[in-house]
Design a protein around this motif. Structure first.
Motif, short mmCIF file in Angstrom:
data_model
loop_
_atom_site.label_atom_id
_atom_site.label_comp_id
_atom_site.label_asym_id
_atom_site.label_seq_id
_atom_site.Cartn_x
_atom_site.Cartn_y
_atom_site.Cartn_z
N VAL A 9 0.96 -1.32 -0.07
CA VAL A 9 0.04 0.11 0.11
C VAL A 9 0.83 1.28 -0.23
N ASP A 10 1.68 1.20 0.73
CA ASP A 10 2.67 2.28 1.10
C ASP A 10 4.05 1.84 0.87
N LEU A 11 4.62 2.09 -0.14
CA LEU A 11 5.84 1.48 -0.59
C LEU A 11 7.19 1.79 0.43
N PHE A 333 5.22 -11.76 -9.46
CA PHE A 333 5.10 -10.94 -10.58
C PHE A 333 3.81 -10.27 -10.88
N ASP A 334 2.53 -10.75 -10.73
CA ASP A 334 1.40 -10.34 -11.12
C ASP A 334 0.45 -11.18 -10.24
N ILE A 335 -0.90 -10.87 -10.43
CA ILE A 335 -2.05 -11.45 -9.90
C ILE A 335 -2.09 -12.96 -9.91
N LYS A 357 -0.13 -3.69 -5.34
CA LYS A 357 -1.69 -3.39 -5.01
C LYS A 357 -2.31 -2.73 -6.36
N ASP A 358 -1.52 -2.03 -7.16
CA ASP A 358 -2.01 -1.30 -8.58
C ASP A 358 -2.02 -2.24 -9.56
N ASN A 359 -1.73 -3.81 -9.37
CA ASN A 359 -1.74 -4.67 -10.43
C ASN A 359 -0.74 -4.44 -11.27
N GLY A 360 0.24 -3.74 -11.02
CA GLY A 360 1.48 -3.39 -11.85
C GLY A 360 2.37 -4.83 -11.70
N GLN A 361 3.61 -4.68 -12.61
CA GLN A 361 4.42 -5.79 -12.63
C GLN A 361 5.40 -5.88 -11.41
N GLY A 362 5.59 -6.95 -10.87
CA GLY A 362 6.36 -6.85 -9.55
C GLY A 362 7.81 -7.37 -10.21
N ASP A 363 8.40 -6.39 -10.88
CA ASP A 363 9.73 -6.62 -11.63
C ASP A 363 10.99 -6.54 -10.72
N PHE A 364 12.18 -6.52 -11.34
CA PHE A 364 13.35 -6.52 -10.70
C PHE A 364 13.42 -5.21 -9.85
#
Length: 374
Positions: A9-11, A333-335, A357-364
């Motif tokens: 939620v809060d990076l 990486f994603d949902i 949370k924003d459904n963005g990619q959990g990349d490196f």
């Protein structure tokens, strides 16, 4: 729900929480193929229910033309091996962002280790199923600028280096110029579970390290076209028909590439992973080390880019979760990953799934940000 799912939620706040968790802990990182993508490609087949591993395994049966096996070896080399050598990583600008992410990861972990008190461990274990040489490149880059880090790949020797799991039980102490003080140097153990592109098995059946892999062969234009057409050939839900379709469409000769693949000391893309007893023994010794580290008090395991498809590693981690002192963070990486890992680890309480949370990619970059790279 019997386990925690950490949606970011809060990076900044969540990153701080993760860093506080890691302080003074036995830190273990498990890195999978996702870390080196898209520079090195996963051999996923979108047009069929089968995996590349299924095709490769099927090609070993005598009923098929050997050309299919040779062709699949070439596909594997082109997509997953060729560009992962130290030389290619060093000169190929298309992987510059991935190189930077690997370097950032080590620097971030180093900053965590140096904050620990003299009574706390200053060691991080990096387990990886990747046989590319991004970590070796990162280590070389960092040590040229900071001589206060010790990198340990399990090898001993000078010109001729031999790899042994016994070398990971090491602590390095700096005693100063006149031995009036001593302090433990931050150490990174690199444990390559599936082998490495710079490993070879020598005449005495020892795993040795070569400085460079020089014998990779370039593909002709016709071969490159056929390699790119694998997904077009591999269509349908009948495995035998897919194999015959590949056989009917592949015209080039690829036997020299299967010869090359067989020289490499890496886990091959088959369900029966091993063709050499030496590599199999080393693999299981590495798994024992993984198990031992996860059973220690105050241990943390963080996974990134890892699918848990390796059933041996998955089984060890599940068994280790019985340790109430172990906490496992799985970066998704994603949902789709979140849903898959929810199902895979639904009975465990000491798992935290980390996703955006924003459904963005959990990349490196996201992974490094969570480790303090704000």
């Amino acid at each position: 729900m019997p386990f925690r799912i950490g949606y970011i939620v809060d990076l900044e706040e969540n990153s701080k929480e993760l860093l506080e968790t890691l302080e003074g802990k036995n830190i273990n990182i498990l890195i999978g193929a996702g870390a080196s993508m898209p520079y090195l490609k996963a051999l996923n087949l979108k047009n069929t229910k089968y995996s590349f591993e299924d095709l490769f395994e099927e090609s070993l049966y005598e009923e098929y033309d050997e050309q299919i096996y040779h062709y699949l070896c070439a596909c594997f080399i082109e997509n997953s091996i060729k560009r992962g050598t130290y030389k290619e990583i060093s000169i190929n600008d298309s992987c510059s962002s991935i190189r930077d992410n690997y370097i950032s990861l080590i620097n971030l972990l180093y900053s965590i280790l140096v904050r620990n008190s003299i009574q706390q461990p200053k060691r991080a274990n990096i387990f990886t199923t990747n046989y590319d040489m991004f970590f070796e490149y990162a280590f070389d880059n960092i040590v040229r600028k900071n001589a206060n880090i010790y990198f340990n790949d399990g090898s001993y020797g000078f010109v001729n280096k031999t790899v042994s799991t016994s070398r990971f039980h090491t602590k390095v102490i700096n005693v100063g110029v006149d031995s009036r003080f001593e302090y433990e140097m931050p150490m990174f153990n690199l444990l390559k579970l599936h082998g490495s592109l710079n490993w070879r098995i020598d005449e005495n059946e020892n795993i040795t390290i070569f400085n460079q892999l020089n014998d990779l062969i370039d593909f002709s234009d016709n071969q490159k076209k056929e390699l790119l057409d694998l997904e077009k050939f591999a269509t349908g839900n009948d495995l035998k028909q897919i194999m015959n379709n590949i056989n009917d469409n592949v015209k080039e000769e690829y036997s020299k590439f299967s010869d090359l693949l067989n020289k490499l000391t890496i886990v091959k893309p088959t369900k029966n992973k091993f063709s050499e007893t030496v590599l199999e023994e080393h693999y299981y010794q590495m798994l024992r080390l993984l198990s031992q580290e996860l059973e220690r008090k105050q241990s943390v395991l963080i996974t990134f880019g890892f699918s848990f498809n390796d059933e041996h590693i998955r089984s060890i981690i599940k068994r280790s979760l019985a340790n109430p002192n172990l906490l496992v963070y799985i970066f998704c990486f994603d949902i789709t990953d979140v849903q898959m890992f929810e199902e895979m680890f639904r009975e465990y309480k000491n798992i935290i799934l980390v996703a955006r949370k924003d459904n963005g990619q959990g990349d490196f970059t996201f992974f490094n940000t969570m480790l303090g790279g704000l």
